[in-house]
Design an enzyme around this catalytic site. Structure first.
Site, PDB file in Angstrom:
ATOM      1  N   LYS A  87       0.846  -1.202   0.000  1.00 33.61           N
ATOM      2  CA  LYS A  87       0.000   0.000   0.000  1.00 33.61           C
ATOM      3  C   LYS A  87       0.879   1.249   0.000  1.00 33.61           C
ATOM      4  CE  LYS A  87      -4.502  -0.184   2.166  1.00 33.61           C
ATOM      5  NZ  LYS A  87      -5.220  -0.100   3.439  1.00 33.61           N
TER       6      LYS A  87
HETATM    7  O1  G3P Z   1      -9.420   0.754   4.278  1.00 37.74           O
HETATM    8  C1  G3P Z   1      -9.342   2.023   4.860  1.00 37.74           C
HETATM    9  C2  G3P Z   1     -10.025   2.024   6.169  1.00 37.74           C
HETATM   10  O2  G3P Z   1      -9.349   1.228   7.108  1.00 37.74           O
HETATM   11  C3  G3P Z   1     -10.310   3.366   6.700  1.00 37.74           C
HETATM   12  O3  G3P Z   1     -11.499   3.239   7.346  1.00 37.74           O
HETATM   13  O4  G3P Z   1     -13.287   3.853   8.861  1.00 37.74           O
HETATM   14  O5  G3P Z   1     -10.921   4.639   9.296  1.00 37.74           O
HETATM   15  O6  G3P Z   1     -12.257   5.599   7.441  1.00 37.74           O
HETATM   16  P1  G3P Z   1     -12.019   4.413   8.276  1.00 37.74           P
END
Ligand code: G3P
Length: 218
Positions: A87
């Site tokens: 990533k």
């Molecule tokens: O895949 C990206 C994810 O982990 C981010 O999620 O909920 O932190 O925006 P969030």
């Protein structure tokens, strides 16, 4: 549409894998920290453990922001296991790194994508995946699903091989909307995947079928 689990939690990865519908896993430094995984050795070991559970791509994120550092980390991460995808963020050095890594056959997931332009550069650089963050756009009153649809259309129109991983999925309806938008992959919490099974008519119907069976088969 492929399902990835967006977590570093081994119990959840095992549970989703046992369902038989898991195609991969995505992690990030925040998700690793949430599981208390710290220290380079432990982090690398954890990625290998995840690769041992799921039979699909496992995204592992670099923490360098300079070209040389990203390449060094990417080479180390990708040598851990054939399932590892590296990533990389869509910053200037990151796009250079994606281009270099793709020329070396190292697969990448361009993460933290919030605009069609970032997704375009990720595809031009040869990223295997591009990950638009839906929930975080919704959080700032911007339509995250609309971004997924734009990127899918753009990739199809120009014939880019890069696959869209809809990320930052917060709930089950996001999964349905990503399916409608044509996302190649959704990476989500287990709860959002299990939410797809919920329907009161299924529960009522099943209860009635079982009650009728048991009435005659005591
Ligand atoms: O895949 C990206 C994810 O982990 C981010 O999620 O909920 O932190 O925006 P969030």
């Amino acid at each position: 549409m492929k399902f990835f689990l967006d977590t570093a939690n081994l119990d959840q990865i095992k549970e989703a894998n046992d369902l038989g519908v898991l195609d991969g896993v995505t992690t990030n430094p925040s998700l690793m920290a949430r599981e208390g995984i710290k220290g380079k050795e432990n982090i690398l070991k954890h990625y290998k453990t995840i690769c041992g559970i799921v039979k699909g791509d496992v995204s592992a994120e670099v923490i360098s922001t300079d070209f040389e550092g990203m390449i060094r980390e990417a080479e180390e991460l990708s040598s851990l296991h054939a399932q590892i995808v590296v990533k990389i963020p869509p910053i200037k050095e990151g796009i250079r790194a994606v281009k270099y890594l793709s020329s070396k056959g190292i697969r990448t997931n361009c993460t933290l994508i919030f605009s069609p332009g970032q997704a375009l550069l990720a595809a031009k650089a040869g990223a295997t995946y591009a990950s638009p963050f839906i929930g975080r756009l919704d959080d700032i009153s911007t339509d995250g699903i609309e971004l997924v649809a734009q990127i899918v259309d753009m990739y199809n129109y120009y014939g880019y091989a890069t696959q869209v991983i809809a990320a930052s999925i917060r709930h089950t309806m996001h999964i349905i909307q990503c399916m409608e938008a044509g996302a190649h992959v959704v990476t989500c919490p287990l709860k959002a995947i299990l939410g797809l099974l919920k329907h009161p008519l299924t529960d009522i119907g099943l209860e009635k079928f079982l009650a009728d069976y048991h009435k005659l088969n005591k």
